[in-house]
Design a protein around this motif. Structure first.
Motif, PDB file in Angstrom:
ATOM      1  N   MET A  72      -9.868  -2.363   4.045  1.00 38.58           N
ATOM      2  CA  MET A  72      -8.863  -3.330   4.507  1.00 38.58           C
ATOM      3  C   MET A  72      -7.914  -3.666   3.372  1.00 38.58           C
ATOM      4  SD  MET A  72      -9.400  -7.212   5.969  1.00 38.58           S
ATOM      5  CE  MET A  72     -10.401  -6.627   7.326  1.00 38.58           C
ATOM      6  N   SER A  73      -6.631  -3.704   3.678  1.00 39.63           N
ATOM      7  CA  SER A  73      -5.634  -4.020   2.666  1.00 39.63           C
ATOM      8  C   SER A  73      -5.705  -5.497   2.286  1.00 39.63           C
ATOM      9  CB  SER A  73      -4.231  -3.696   3.184  1.00 39.63           C
ATOM     10  OG  SER A  73      -3.261  -4.084   2.254  1.00 39.63           O
ATOM     11  N   ARG A  74      -5.498  -5.778   1.011  1.00 35.34           N
ATOM     12  CA  ARG A  74      -5.423  -7.149   0.506  1.00 35.34           C
ATOM     13  C   ARG A  74      -3.945  -7.531   0.411  1.00 35.34           C
ATOM     14  NH1 ARG A  74      -8.945  -5.632  -4.599  1.00 35.34           N
ATOM     15  NH2 ARG A  74      -8.999  -7.843  -5.155  1.00 35.34           N
ATOM     16  N   ASP A  75      -3.659  -8.819   0.497  1.00 41.43           N
ATOM     17  CA  ASP A  75      -2.278  -9.262   0.652  1.00 41.43           C
ATOM     18  C   ASP A  75      -1.763 -10.051  -0.543  1.00 41.43           C
ATOM     19  OD1 ASP A  75      -1.809  -8.186   3.249  1.00 41.43           O
ATOM     20  OD2 ASP A  75      -3.089  -9.759   4.072  1.00 41.43           O
ATOM     21  N   ILE A  76      -0.474  -9.851  -0.812  1.00 40.95           N
ATOM     22  CA  ILE A  76       0.253 -10.576  -1.850  1.00 40.95           C
ATOM     23  C   ILE A  76       1.441 -11.268  -1.195  1.00 40.95           C
ATOM     24  CG2 ILE A  76       1.484 -10.426  -4.053  1.00 40.95           C
ATOM     25  CD1 ILE A  76       0.190  -7.666  -4.451  1.00 40.95           C
ATOM     26  N   CYS A  77       1.617 -12.533  -1.485  1.00 44.60           N
ATOM     27  CA  CYS A  77       2.802 -13.277  -1.041  1.00 44.60           C
ATOM     28  C   CYS A  77       3.779 -13.351  -2.212  1.00 44.60           C
ATOM     29  CB  CYS A  77       2.409 -14.678  -0.588  1.00 44.60           C
ATOM     30  SG  CYS A  77       3.829 -15.693  -0.071  1.00 44.60           S
ATOM     31  N   ILE A  78       5.012 -12.905  -1.982  1.00 44.64           N
ATOM     32  CA  ILE A  78       6.035 -12.881  -3.026  1.00 44.64           C
ATOM     33  C   ILE A  78       7.227 -13.689  -2.524  1.00 44.64           C
ATOM     34  CG2 ILE A  78       7.583 -11.424  -4.391  1.00 44.64           C
ATOM     35  CD1 ILE A  78       5.384  -9.171  -3.673  1.00 44.64           C
ATOM     36  N   CYS A  79       7.550 -14.751  -3.244  1.00 51.53           N
ATOM     37  CA  CYS A  79       8.671 -15.609  -2.853  1.00 51.53           C
ATOM     38  C   CYS A  79       9.568 -15.796  -4.075  1.00 51.53           C
ATOM     39  CB  CYS A  79       8.152 -16.955  -2.344  1.00 51.53           C
ATOM     40  SG  CYS A  79       9.455 -18.001  -1.632  1.00 51.53           S
ATOM     41  N   GLN A  80      10.612 -14.981  -4.148  1.00 49.62           N
ATOM     42  CA  GLN A  80      11.525 -14.983  -5.296  1.00 49.62           C
ATOM     43  C   GLN A  80      12.960 -14.843  -4.804  1.00 49.62           C
ATOM     44  OE1 GLN A  80      10.454 -15.658  -8.185  1.00 49.62           O
ATOM     45  NE2 GLN A  80       8.408 -14.823  -8.501  1.00 49.62           N
ATOM     46  N   GLU A  81      13.890 -15.349  -5.605  1.00 48.75           N
ATOM     47  CA  GLU A  81      15.291 -15.281  -5.222  1.00 48.75           C
ATOM     48  C   GLU A  81      16.059 -14.160  -5.917  1.00 48.75           C
ATOM     49  OE1 GLU A  81      15.418 -17.859  -8.944  1.00 48.75           O
ATOM     50  OE2 GLU A  81      14.002 -17.259  -7.385  1.00 48.75           O
ATOM     51  N   PHE A  82      15.451 -13.519  -6.936  1.00 48.65           N
ATOM     52  CA  PHE A  82      16.212 -12.617  -7.790  1.00 48.65           C
ATOM     53  C   PHE A  82      15.915 -11.135  -7.553  1.00 48.65           C
ATOM     54  CE2 PHE A  82      12.261 -13.547  -9.991  1.00 48.65           C
ATOM     55  CZ  PHE A  82      11.849 -12.307 -10.424  1.00 48.65           C
ATOM     56  N   LEU A  83      15.021 -10.817  -6.666  1.00 47.92           N
ATOM     57  CA  LEU A  83      14.560  -9.441  -6.542  1.00 47.92           C
ATOM     58  C   LEU A  83      15.642  -8.520  -5.978  1.00 47.92           C
ATOM     59  CD1 LEU A  83      10.964  -9.981  -5.102  1.00 47.92           C
ATOM     60  CD2 LEU A  83      11.635  -9.646  -7.496  1.00 47.92           C
ATOM     61  N   THR A  84      15.839  -7.387  -6.667  1.00 46.37           N
ATOM     62  CA  THR A  84      16.723  -6.338  -6.173  1.00 46.37           C
ATOM     63  C   THR A  84      15.909  -5.336  -5.368  1.00 46.37           C
ATOM     64  OG1 THR A  84      16.376  -4.943  -8.115  1.00 46.37           O
ATOM     65  CG2 THR A  84      18.143  -6.595  -8.249  1.00 46.37           C
ATOM     66  N   ALA A  85      16.603  -4.377  -4.781  1.00 52.09           N
ATOM     67  CA  ALA A  85      15.906  -3.322  -4.048  1.00 52.09           C
ATOM     68  C   ALA A  85      14.979  -2.552  -4.978  1.00 52.09           C
ATOM     69  CB  ALA A  85      16.915  -2.388  -3.389  1.00 52.09           C
ATOM     70  N   ALA A  86      15.422  -2.338  -6.212  1.00 56.85           N
ATOM     71  CA  ALA A  86      14.590  -1.620  -7.187  1.00 56.85           C
ATOM     72  C   ALA A  86      13.345  -2.426  -7.541  1.00 56.85           C
ATOM     73  CB  ALA A  86      15.410  -1.309  -8.440  1.00 56.85           C
ATOM     74  N   HIS A  87      13.505  -3.738  -7.682  1.00 56.21           N
ATOM     75  CA  HIS A  87      12.341  -4.586  -7.967  1.00 56.21           C
ATOM     76  C   HIS A  87      11.333  -4.522  -6.821  1.00 56.21           C
ATOM     77  CE1 HIS A  87      15.162  -7.238 -10.606  1.00 56.21           C
ATOM     78  NE2 HIS A  87      14.599  -6.294 -11.329  1.00 56.21           N
ATOM     79  N   ARG A  88      11.821  -4.624  -5.605  1.00 58.53           N
ATOM     80  CA  ARG A  88      10.925  -4.574  -4.449  1.00 58.53           C
ATOM     81  C   ARG A  88      10.184  -3.244  -4.388  1.00 58.53           C
ATOM     82  NH1 ARG A  88      12.212  -7.918   0.387  1.00 58.53           N
ATOM     83  NH2 ARG A  88      13.486  -9.673  -0.306  1.00 58.53           N
ATOM     84  N   ALA A  89      10.917  -2.166  -4.663  1.00 58.34           N
ATOM     85  CA  ALA A  89      10.285  -0.843  -4.630  1.00 58.34           C
ATOM     86  C   ALA A  89       9.201  -0.736  -5.686  1.00 58.34           C
ATOM     87  CB  ALA A  89      11.344   0.243  -4.833  1.00 58.34           C
ATOM     88  N   ALA A  90       9.457  -1.278  -6.885  1.00 55.20           N
ATOM     89  CA  ALA A  90       8.463  -1.235  -7.961  1.00 55.20           C
ATOM     90  C   ALA A  90       7.225  -2.043  -7.583  1.00 55.20           C
ATOM     91  CB  ALA A  90       9.073  -1.761  -9.255  1.00 55.20           C
ATOM     92  N   ILE A  91       7.429  -3.204  -6.975  1.00 55.07           N
ATOM     93  CA  ILE A  91       6.297  -4.048  -6.588  1.00 55.07           C
ATOM     94  C   ILE A  91       5.495  -3.388  -5.464  1.00 55.07           C
ATOM     95  CG2 ILE A  91       5.668  -6.246  -5.517  1.00 55.07           C
ATOM     96  CD1 ILE A  91       8.057  -7.493  -7.025  1.00 55.07           C
ATOM     97  N   ILE A  92       6.180  -2.817  -4.485  1.00 53.20           N
ATOM     98  CA  ILE A  92       5.491  -2.135  -3.382  1.00 53.20           C
ATOM     99  C   ILE A  92       4.654  -0.983  -3.915  1.00 53.20           C
ATOM    100  CG2 ILE A  92       5.853  -0.685  -1.344  1.00 53.20           C
ATOM    101  CD1 ILE A  92       8.299  -2.485  -0.712  1.00 53.20           C
ATOM    102  N   SER A  93       5.219  -0.210  -4.830  1.00 51.71           N
ATOM    103  CA  SER A  93       4.492   0.918  -5.411  1.00 51.71           C
ATOM    104  C   SER A  93       3.259   0.443  -6.169  1.00 51.71           C
ATOM    105  CB  SER A  93       5.414   1.705  -6.346  1.00 51.71           C
ATOM    106  OG  SER A  93       4.719   2.752  -6.982  1.00 51.71           O
ATOM    107  N   ALA A  94       3.427  -0.602  -6.996  1.00 48.51           N
ATOM    108  CA  ALA A  94       2.292  -1.132  -7.757  1.00 48.51           C
ATOM    109  C   ALA A  94       1.238  -1.717  -6.823  1.00 48.51           C
ATOM    110  CB  ALA A  94       2.776  -2.185  -8.744  1.00 48.51           C
ATOM    111  N   ALA A  95       1.684  -2.382  -5.759  1.00 52.69           N
ATOM    112  CA  ALA A  95       0.743  -2.968  -4.814  1.00 52.69           C
ATOM    113  C   ALA A  95      -0.059  -1.899  -4.086  1.00 52.69           C
ATOM    114  CB  ALA A  95       1.501  -3.850  -3.815  1.00 52.69           C
ATOM    115  N   GLN A  96       0.610  -0.878  -3.635  1.00 52.30           N
ATOM    116  CA  GLN A  96      -0.083   0.207  -2.933  1.00 52.30           C
ATOM    117  C   GLN A  96      -1.094   0.887  -3.843  1.00 52.30           C
ATOM    118  OE1 GLN A  96       3.191   2.593  -1.514  1.00 52.30           O
ATOM    119  NE2 GLN A  96       3.388   1.429   0.400  1.00 52.30           N
ATOM    120  N   ALA A  97      -0.714   1.110  -5.092  1.00 49.39           N
ATOM    121  CA  ALA A  97      -1.637   1.748  -6.039  1.00 49.39           C
ATOM    122  C   ALA A  97      -2.869   0.890  -6.287  1.00 49.39           C
ATOM    123  CB  ALA A  97      -0.910   2.034  -7.354  1.00 49.39           C
ATOM    124  N   ALA A  98      -2.696  -0.439  -6.169  1.00 51.77           N
ATOM    125  CA  ALA A  98      -3.803  -1.359  -6.416  1.00 51.77           C
ATOM    126  C   ALA A  98      -4.555  -1.732  -5.146  1.00 51.77           C
ATOM    127  CB  ALA A  98      -3.271  -2.623  -7.090  1.00 51.77           C
TER     128      ALA A  98
END
Length: 325
Positions: free
Chosen positions: A1-27
């Motif tokens: 089962m996947s574990r969940d992260i809540c991210i609430c930020q105002e500054f994230l770019t598309a590149a930031h989101r992609a980096a976080i998604i990649s790191a989250a999936q790997a973890a």
């Protein structure tokens, strides 16, 4: 089962989101993104998340006991340390982003230091009055001594910049009296502050907000400063007796000051700080998420810590909630 992260930020770019998604999936995690205008939606999502990446005391208060790690995207974590009841889970890990702000805040420090040394507050008044006076004696960073209250990422990065510009003796003060960085000519425990102040021709304050730092630069200590002293604060406004500082500026007891932090924030329109002499008073802009490097570094640190968290490794920038940093 996947574990969940809540991210609430105002500054994230598309590149930031992609980096976080990649790191989250790997973890083995799923990342859920929200804007600051979606606090209620974020709080609902947070009820099944074990990780929160934000800067929001409100969200932390609304988090369930199942929250196991809160990553604050700001360096100052004192809002999460003053209130023992802010975390429903008393064992929830708290990390900050203390390694991300050295560049932007040290550059701000360099800017206001030069403004004060080059008498720009006074020249601005000349220009505002449409005058033409250009013979005020100025000072240089070259050969000037600096006293740094706080030897963390911000203070040390600034010390390195000052030294590169030919700065003279650099004295650091912190809780332990120890700092391995060779940029400091000496490092003293903060208990020896009274001894250091008479030699503090440029006093730079980059301290966390803790009970020990409240009122640290008191009226009595301001009186110990030399007449040519500059006071520059990027830590917390609570660290300075503002009334005493205003008196010292207006009487010419010290040469100038620059406050990026103050009490209260924002300042009321009739506050006497607005009219104090030789004061640089930006509206808390030294850090913020206005420099791309800061945003990139904060996300990079979160992704690395997420890897460590999933692997059961010690987290970087773990905050001791009892100490406040």
């Amino acid at each position: 089962m996947s574990r969940d992260i809540c991210i609430c930020q105002e500054f994230l770019t598309a590149a930031h989101r992609a980096a976080i998604i990649s790191a989250a999936q790997a973890a083995g995690f799923t990342a859920h993104f929200f804007s600051l205008e979606q606090m209620d939606e974020a709080a609902d999502c947070l009820q099944h998340c074990e990780v929160l990446y934000a800067h929001s005391p409100e969200l932390v208060r609304r988090a369930p006991k199942s929250l196991r790690w809160y990553c604050c995207s700001f360096a100052g974590a004192d809002p999460y340390c003053r209130d023992d009841g802010i975390f429903q889970n008393p064992d929830c890990l708290l990390t900050n982003s203390a390694g991300a702000y050295g560049v932007t805040i040290s550059e701000h420090l360099l800017m206001v230091t030069l403004m004060l040394m080059r008498r720009m507050t006074e020249y601005a008044q000349v220009v505002q009055n449409r005058g033409w006076s250009n013979q005020l004696p100025v000072r240089s960073i070259r050969g000037s001594s600096f006293t740094l209250l706080g030897t963390g990422d911000i203070g040390t990065t600034f010390a390195q910049k000052v030294k590169a510009l030919g700065g003279g003796k650099i004295v650091g003060l912190n809780r332990s009296g120890r700092c391995p960085d060779p940029v400091y000519d000496s490092v003293l425990p903060i208990s020896r502050l009274d001894e250091a102040l008479p030699h503090a021709h440029a006093l730079v304050m980059a301290l966390p907000g803790t009970p020990e730092t409240v009122g640290l630069l008191s009226r009595e200590r301001i009186a110990l400063l030399p007449k040519d002293a500059l006071v520059i604060n990027v830590g917390r406004g609570t660290a300075i007796d503002q009334d005493a500082l205003i008196d010292a500026l207006n009487s010419g007891r010290i040469a100038g000051a620059a406050l990026d932090v103050m009490m209260p924030e924002p300042l009321p329109a009739d506050h006497p700080l607005w009219s104090a002499k030789n004061l640089v008073l930006p509206p808390h802009v030294a850090g913020n998420m206005s420099l791309g490097y800061t945003c990139d570094k904060t996300v990079e640190m979160f992704c690395e810590n997420l890897r460590r968290y999933a692997a059961g490794e010690p987290l970087m920038h773990l905050v001791d909630r009892k100490r406040g940093y």
